[in-house]
Design a protein around this motif. Structure first.
Motif, short mmCIF file in Angstrom:
data_model
loop_
_atom_site.label_atom_id
_atom_site.label_comp_id
_atom_site.label_asym_id
_atom_site.label_seq_id
_atom_site.Cartn_x
_atom_site.Cartn_y
_atom_site.Cartn_z
N LEU A 101 0.83 -1.21 0.00
CA LEU A 101 0.00 0.00 0.00
C LEU A 101 0.86 1.26 0.00
CD1 LEU A 101 -2.81 -0.99 2.54
CD2 LEU A 101 -3.08 -0.59 0.09
N MET A 102 1.93 1.23 0.76
CA MET A 102 2.80 2.40 0.81
C MET A 102 3.54 2.61 -0.50
SD MET A 102 2.27 3.83 3.75
CE MET A 102 0.57 3.38 3.33
N LEU A 103 3.95 1.52 -1.15
CA LEU A 103 4.63 1.65 -2.45
C LEU A 103 3.66 2.16 -3.51
CD1 LEU A 103 6.91 -1.53 -2.52
CD2 LEU A 103 7.61 0.86 -2.21
N LEU A 104 2.41 1.71 -3.45
CA LEU A 104 1.40 2.23 -4.37
C LEU A 104 1.16 3.72 -4.12
CD1 LEU A 104 -1.24 -0.67 -4.33
CD2 LEU A 104 0.25 -0.02 -6.24
N THR A 105 1.16 4.11 -2.84
CA THR A 105 1.02 5.53 -2.50
C THR A 105 2.20 6.33 -3.04
OG1 THR A 105 -0.23 4.99 -0.49
CG2 THR A 105 0.79 7.16 -0.60
N ALA A 106 3.41 5.78 -2.89
CA ALA A 106 4.59 6.46 -3.43
C ALA A 106 4.48 6.63 -4.93
CB ALA A 106 5.85 5.66 -3.08
N LEU A 143 -12.27 2.52 -12.17
CA LEU A 143 -10.85 2.53 -11.87
C LEU A 143 -10.50 3.68 -10.93
CD1 LEU A 143 -7.96 1.52 -12.27
CD2 LEU A 143 -7.84 2.93 -14.34
N LEU A 144 -11.08 4.86 -11.20
CA LEU A 144 -10.85 6.00 -10.33
C LEU A 144 -11.35 5.72 -8.91
CD1 LEU A 144 -11.88 8.92 -12.72
CD2 LEU A 144 -9.57 8.24 -12.08
N GLY A 145 -12.52 5.08 -8.83
CA GLY A 145 -13.07 4.72 -7.52
C GLY A 145 -12.20 3.72 -6.80
N LEU A 146 -11.65 2.76 -7.55
CA LEU A 146 -10.76 1.76 -6.96
C LEU A 146 -9.53 2.42 -6.34
CD1 LEU A 146 -10.08 -1.31 -6.62
CD2 LEU A 146 -8.82 -1.12 -8.77
N ILE A 147 -8.94 3.36 -7.06
CA ILE A 147 -7.77 4.08 -6.55
C ILE A 147 -8.16 4.91 -5.34
CG2 ILE A 147 -6.05 5.85 -7.10
CD1 ILE A 147 -6.17 4.85 -10.01
N ASN A 148 -9.35 5.52 -5.40
CA ASN A 148 -9.84 6.33 -4.29
C ASN A 148 -9.96 5.49 -3.02
OD1 ASN A 148 -12.09 7.38 -2.51
ND2 ASN A 148 -11.89 9.11 -3.90
N GLY A 149 -10.57 4.33 -3.14
CA GLY A 149 -10.76 3.47 -1.97
C GLY A 149 -9.47 2.83 -1.51
N LEU A 150 -8.61 2.44 -2.45
CA LEU A 150 -7.38 1.73 -2.12
C LEU A 150 -6.35 2.62 -1.46
CD1 LEU A 150 -5.93 -1.04 -2.46
CD2 LEU A 150 -5.03 -0.17 -4.63
N LEU A 151 -6.21 3.85 -1.98
CA LEU A 151 -5.18 4.76 -1.48
C LEU A 151 -5.75 5.86 -0.60
CD1 LEU A 151 -2.94 5.13 -4.67
CD2 LEU A 151 -2.81 3.44 -2.83
N ALA A 152 -7.07 5.82 -0.35
CA ALA A 152 -7.72 6.83 0.51
C ALA A 152 -7.37 8.23 0.06
CB ALA A 152 -7.34 6.62 1.97
N TYR A 244 12.11 8.91 -2.17
CA TYR A 244 12.68 8.63 -0.85
C TYR A 244 11.74 7.75 -0.02
CZ TYR A 244 14.41 9.32 3.88
OH TYR A 244 14.88 9.11 5.17
N PHE A 245 10.45 8.06 -0.08
CA PHE A 245 9.44 7.29 0.66
C PHE A 245 9.43 5.84 0.18
CE2 PHE A 245 4.69 6.36 1.01
CZ PHE A 245 4.81 5.91 2.32
N GLY A 246 9.43 5.66 -1.14
CA GLY A 246 9.45 4.30 -1.69
C GLY A 246 10.72 3.56 -1.31
N TYR A 247 11.85 4.26 -1.32
CA TYR A 247 13.13 3.65 -0.96
C TYR A 247 13.11 3.17 0.50
CZ TYR A 247 17.97 3.46 0.65
OH TYR A 247 19.14 3.09 1.24
N THR A 248 12.59 4.01 1.40
CA THR A 248 12.58 3.62 2.81
C THR A 248 11.68 2.41 3.05
OG1 THR A 248 10.79 5.21 3.29
CG2 THR A 248 13.07 5.95 3.61
#
Length: 255
Positions: A101-106, A143-152, A244-248
């Protein structure tokens, strides 16, 4: 309840609000990575800033409504077709590892930065067109809704180019209609994530203390500074933050 001091949570909110008001480009996107880098659990860092998208989206939509720039039919159709995706995306978060989830957010934040640097955000198109291509809404909204729900995330970054380049709205109308849509889609997304226990309301409250006044200050400052240059600088900052976020996150897994 988070382990962060309340003043630090307010400080994060100040950064979120100030960036949102000053740059007008995904200011809330910094909330999740900063909270995660401060050590909060992935789902809490992901969903706790979500309720704060509602006041800003509603306020912006009201302002644009006075100029009759909101295409409510398009906003409603997008929300209705996107709602199943919101449900599915929020439900999936229960089963995905926090690192994913964090990598998707990055990746999402990286796309915000790239979009800002590309110049598409400021592309000038006619404010009205003879024919709007509403037929594409059922294909892209889930698809937009999926991203909305998945990544808040409210998803305004994705809605503006869809409305502008896909449906054919002018830039200002695309911005206005996207705010209305974000409002409509953020409500069920917030309810679902709250039901799943992903929102720390005390954290959200302290973030709000910092967000609201700093958003106003950022907006006032934006009127006095060159907007295009600031937008490009902020986009570059988001790219660096995302990398940087993805790397950490990856480094924490490797360890």
């Amino acid at each position: 309840m988070t382990s962060l001091p309340w003043f630090l949570e307010i400080l994060v909110g100040v950064g979120m609000g100030f960036c949102s008001g000053l740059f007008g480009l995904g200011g809330s996107s910094i909330g999740t990575p900063i909270l995660r880098l401060l050590g909060l659990p992935p789902l809490i860092a992901l969903a706790s800033p979500l309720p704060l998208t509602l006041p800003s989206a509603i306020g912006g939509a009201i302002a644009y409504r006075k100029e009759h720039l909101i295409y409510w039919r398009i906003a409603l159709l997008t929300s209705l077709w996107g709602f199943p995706g919101v449900l599915l995306g929020a439900w999936i978060t229960e089963f995905l590892p926090g690192t994913i989830l964090m990598l998707l957010t990055a990746g999402f934040i990286l796309s915000v930065g790239v979009y800002g640097l590309s110049g598409l955000r400021n592309r000038s198109l006619p404010e009205t067109k003879v024919q709007l291509h509403e037929a594409i809404i059922p294909y892209w909204s889930p698809l937009l809704g999926l991203i909305n729900g998945l990544l808040a995330n409210g998803g305004g970054l994705l809605l503006v180019p869809l409305y502008q380049l896909g449906i054919g709205l002018g830039l200002r109308a695309a911005l206005a209609t996207s705010l209305a849509t974000v409002t409509l889609m953020a409500i069920p997304s917030t309810i679902i994530h709250a039901f799943l226990g992903h929102i720390d309301w005390e954290l959200t409250g302290w973030l709000a203390v910092g967000v609201f006044p700093s958003t106003y200050l950022g907006s006032k400052l934006a009127l006095r500074l060159p907007g295009l240059m600031l937008s490009r600088l902020y986009s570059a900052f988001l790219i660096v933050l995302a990398l940087y976020f993805g790397y950490t996150e990856i480094a924490s897994v490797i360890k």
